[in-house]
Motif scaffolding. Sequence first.
Motif, PDB file in Angstrom:
ATOM      1  N   TRP A 382      47.246  15.948  46.871  1.00 30.80           N
ATOM      2  CA  TRP A 382      48.590  16.516  46.770  1.00 30.80           C
ATOM      3  C   TRP A 382      48.509  17.884  46.115  1.00 30.80           C
ATOM      4  O   TRP A 382      47.474  18.280  45.579  1.00 30.80           O
ATOM      5  CB  TRP A 382      49.505  15.583  45.976  1.00 30.80           C
ATOM      6  N   SER A 383      49.620  18.618  46.169  1.00 27.55           N
ATOM      7  CA  SER A 383      49.624  19.987  45.637  1.00 27.55           C
ATOM      8  C   SER A 383      50.487  20.149  44.397  1.00 27.55           C
ATOM      9  O   SER A 383      50.446  21.188  43.754  1.00 27.55           O
ATOM     10  CB  SER A 383      50.123  20.960  46.722  1.00 27.55           C
ATOM     11  N   PHE A 411      42.674  19.065  40.306  1.00 28.81           N
ATOM     12  CA  PHE A 411      42.120  18.779  41.626  1.00 28.81           C
ATOM     13  C   PHE A 411      42.875  17.672  42.363  1.00 28.81           C
ATOM     14  O   PHE A 411      42.584  17.385  43.492  1.00 28.81           O
ATOM     15  CB  PHE A 411      40.625  18.485  41.497  1.00 28.81           C
ATOM     16  N   ARG A 412      43.809  17.017  41.743  1.00 24.86           N
ATOM     17  CA  ARG A 412      44.869  16.244  42.388  1.00 24.86           C
ATOM     18  C   ARG A 412      44.373  15.354  43.525  1.00 24.86           C
ATOM     19  O   ARG A 412      44.709  15.556  44.686  1.00 24.86           O
ATOM     20  CB  ARG A 412      45.946  17.186  42.906  1.00 24.86           C
ATOM     21  N   VAL A 440      52.882  19.350  49.535  1.00 23.76           N
ATOM     22  CA  VAL A 440      52.055  18.862  50.639  1.00 23.76           C
ATOM     23  C   VAL A 440      51.243  17.675  50.155  1.00 23.76           C
ATOM     24  O   VAL A 440      50.563  17.745  49.130  1.00 23.76           O
ATOM     25  CB  VAL A 440      51.134  19.967  51.177  1.00 23.76           C
ATOM     26  N   ILE A 441      51.323  16.577  50.897  1.00 22.85           N
ATOM     27  CA  ILE A 441      50.554  15.371  50.605  1.00 22.85           C
ATOM     28  C   ILE A 441      49.710  15.060  51.832  1.00 22.85           C
ATOM     29  O   ILE A 441      50.186  15.158  52.969  1.00 22.85           O
ATOM     30  CB  ILE A 441      51.489  14.182  50.279  1.00 22.85           C
ATOM     31  N   SER A 442      48.451  14.711  51.615  1.00 21.32           N
ATOM     32  CA  SER A 442      47.580  14.355  52.733  1.00 21.32           C
ATOM     33  C   SER A 442      46.883  13.038  52.436  1.00 21.32           C
ATOM     34  O   SER A 442      46.722  12.651  51.272  1.00 21.32           O
ATOM     35  CB  SER A 442      46.538  15.447  53.009  1.00 21.32           C
ATOM     36  N   ILE A 443      46.471  12.357  53.505  1.00 22.15           N
ATOM     37  CA  ILE A 443      45.714  11.118  53.366  1.00 22.15           C
ATOM     38  C   ILE A 443      44.547  11.158  54.331  1.00 22.15           C
ATOM     39  O   ILE A 443      44.681  11.593  55.484  1.00 22.15           O
ATOM     40  CB  ILE A 443      46.594   9.867  53.616  1.00 22.15           C
TER      41      ILE A 443
END
Length: 927
Positions: A382-383, A411-412, A440-443
């Motif tokens: 995530w940011s 570093f989230r 922004v969230i990524s998986i």
Amino acid sequence: MAQAKMLLNPWHLVMVSVLLHRVKGTLVKLNNGGFEDIVIAINPGLSEDTKIIENIKDMVKEASPYLFNATKQRFYFKTVNIVIPLTWMQKPEYKRVTRESYDNVTQFCDKSNHNVKAPNMQNKMCNFKSTWEVIMDSADFASSSPRSAPSPDPIISLLQMQERVVCLVLDVSGSMNGYNRIVRLKQAAETFLIQIIENGSWVGIVTFNNAATTKTGLKQIVSDSVRKTLNAYLPVNADGGTNICAGVERGFQVFLRKYASTEGCEIVLLTDGEDSGVSSCFDKVRSSGAIIHTIALGPSAAKELEMLSDMTGGFKFSATDSVESNSLIDAFSGISSGSRNISLQSLQLESKGQSIRSKHWMYGTVSIDRTVGNDTFFVVTWSGSTPRIYLKDPKGKNYTKTDFVTDNTNFRTARLKIPGTAEAGDWIYSIQNTDSADQVISITVTTRAASATVPPITVKSYMNRDANNYPNPIIVYAEVTQGFSPVIGAKVIATVESVSGISVELELLDNGSGADILKHDGIYSRYFTAFKENGRYNIKVGVQGKDKTVRRTRRHNHVLYIPGYIEDGEIIMNPPKPEPSEDEIQERVDIFSRVASGSSFQMTGVPAGNAPDVFPPCKITDLEVIFNGEGDFLLSWTAPGNDYDVGKAESYEIKMSINPLELRHSTFHSAISLNTSGLIPEVAGVKQSFQYKAENFTKENGTSIYFAIRAIDDSNNVGETSNIAAVPLSQLLETPSVNEYNIVTIIIIAICSLTTICVIVGTKIKLNGSGFEDIVIAINPAIYEDNKIVDNIKAGDWSYSILNMYSATQAISITVITRAASPAVPPVMVKSYMNRDTSSYPNPMIIYTEVSQGVLPVVSAKVTATVESASGISGEVELFDDGSAPGDDCDVGKARRYEIKMSENPLDLRNATFHNALSLNASDLNT
């Protein structure tokens, strides 16, 4: 392979053909007529047997003269590398594998002896050109000349797989502070170290700016603690300039501290900066024998970067500054070993990034099939603020943020490793943005094979070229396989991202039309023309297998089976061609998810602003023609698009001739035109047909009629001429006479064995009441008598087309009835019923369909019910067995909102007392 010598003569020409059409995945070079660096790899699953090596040597030595003679003294095999499995005993004569990788007749016919009437793939795909004509069109042939001396014997080297040796060479120049790049580098490189690189590998880390620094020498990955130790050496700060060669040369030094040579060692080189001095180390790189994989981050990475990959046989990736694409993690995830045991390699199952509004959710499902599940990781990045994470496995077990190992520093990252083998089925995730602003969230989800003996489903993505000039299209390919078997029926979506982060999604197809050469070969293809700007483009492919239409099938083999050959005047018979079982032909595959990163490509010449339409419709490759014996020809094909295989063409041009060569693209205009004024193109991908009535047509014995078609778009861009379809008139049977029954002329197109059974087209089939009579199935006269042919008409898809030959509209129906094939095997049965047989408005009717085989339920079928009122008004409704979300009207449409209650007393949650229970805030929950 040990028994391959019996098939030596046919193998000679197979090997010749493969080489002249270039082997993908190897660095085969043509040097003064000699093919160099040919790779023959022994399957790692074979037990050690030195006879295999000797037989391969013999085949290569005997095949080279065949190639030399078949190409009229132009080409031969100069150097060949035999790759020996890592599991075999090491010997001093076995060199280390360097750049070699592998992915799981006496002359060629020429214009004088090519049979243009043969109904084979050569004529279909090459427009009736002979093999030699095709070879003559190649660049290799144009630069070659016949040799006067005999071809020399090939030089054969023995190479063996060894442990993987990798050095990360990472840019920490000042520009890496921009766009959060140093943070994203840490997240992506950590994924590589913790999840991607195989156990037993050696890894070192180097950073560079103006100068290079060794962060750690080579360490062997033998435990998770070593992975964590390596992760601690990843850079977290950036400053200074960019000296790429300093980083590469320091990487070489890291290798030489342990090994006597850098041959076969790998560098993963990431940079975001320009460097005018890259070429200064090209000679050293070429002579090193090392492999360099490059990752260009952002729009300004050195233009020469990919040259390092090209000269060493490495991967080349690019990643943009758009965090939503997850492209940097994808690039590191794509650098797995392509030449080692597939059961050890990391496979990516999910890659998704999204900008999520404050307090809103990101949802998704990852399908884990039974071929994978070991070493499975779910990674969330995530940011902004740490998100709320929920994950549910197929058995209902829930994982939350507390189960993840969370890095709440700069570093989230949150990472969850599933212990043991992950449960097969759908894993459902929900991730909420808890920040007060959008973030922004990524998986990312990765795994490994569940078993060393069962190959997992894999995906490989590639393109037809890695440097392209506008307006030439790029063809995107995705090969979906399990072991050596193609997987068909999957949903394949490619995402193409330009250098500035503009993404376009493209569905790839395996339908044998447009860019796709062969239907159901497991290679999904599509043209890409949506170029927005010059520079690097990256490609990511997502594959979903969601229902029982996805199958593993036997790989197509279009090579003619040769029953025997003559050697020294003696007839030697080959083993009989094995008949595949039904399970081999098509076997169902579990639901599955896969993601694969393709290499990047460079685009030049893209005009600024709104460019004129310069893309023609694509070539039609599946034109077929059938003839009913009375002058009526039915042509069918898959519609092309306006821009290759996207959109809709404006018009068609169809030609016919008794000479197939006249229908090639260069002479197409001179052939006889058909009147196509009433023929309207459909949207790309739709099957179309056209009936042509030949006036004053006479059938002559031994004659054939040939047809070809091409499409034209609304900007008058003309597509390439189609494949040439032939109608051999002499092979048609006379049609039976018409009697007093109600006659419906139907034309059947059947997919059947070309060597055994054919449906005779053009026959008159009578409809007597509701029964079709006089259906004709003819056994090929060339087949020897065998009653089993009659008994074993194969199971599979029986395609039909019914054409109304009457001058007015009429109703036509078709009914198919069968019985069980065996009393011992219960057939699949369907029962349909309702919740009531009398209903009063507005009570809904519930339609049930029970699908079973014996006492076992059949799941994931596509079930459609047709409901017809007394006056004949009918409607279709799809039935489901998935417990899905409600709709606006019961299960149709979309509900407006949800109301969620909770209570310590389950009786409070009944319908009558639901309003009294405690309400949850569901205002952000989308329906």
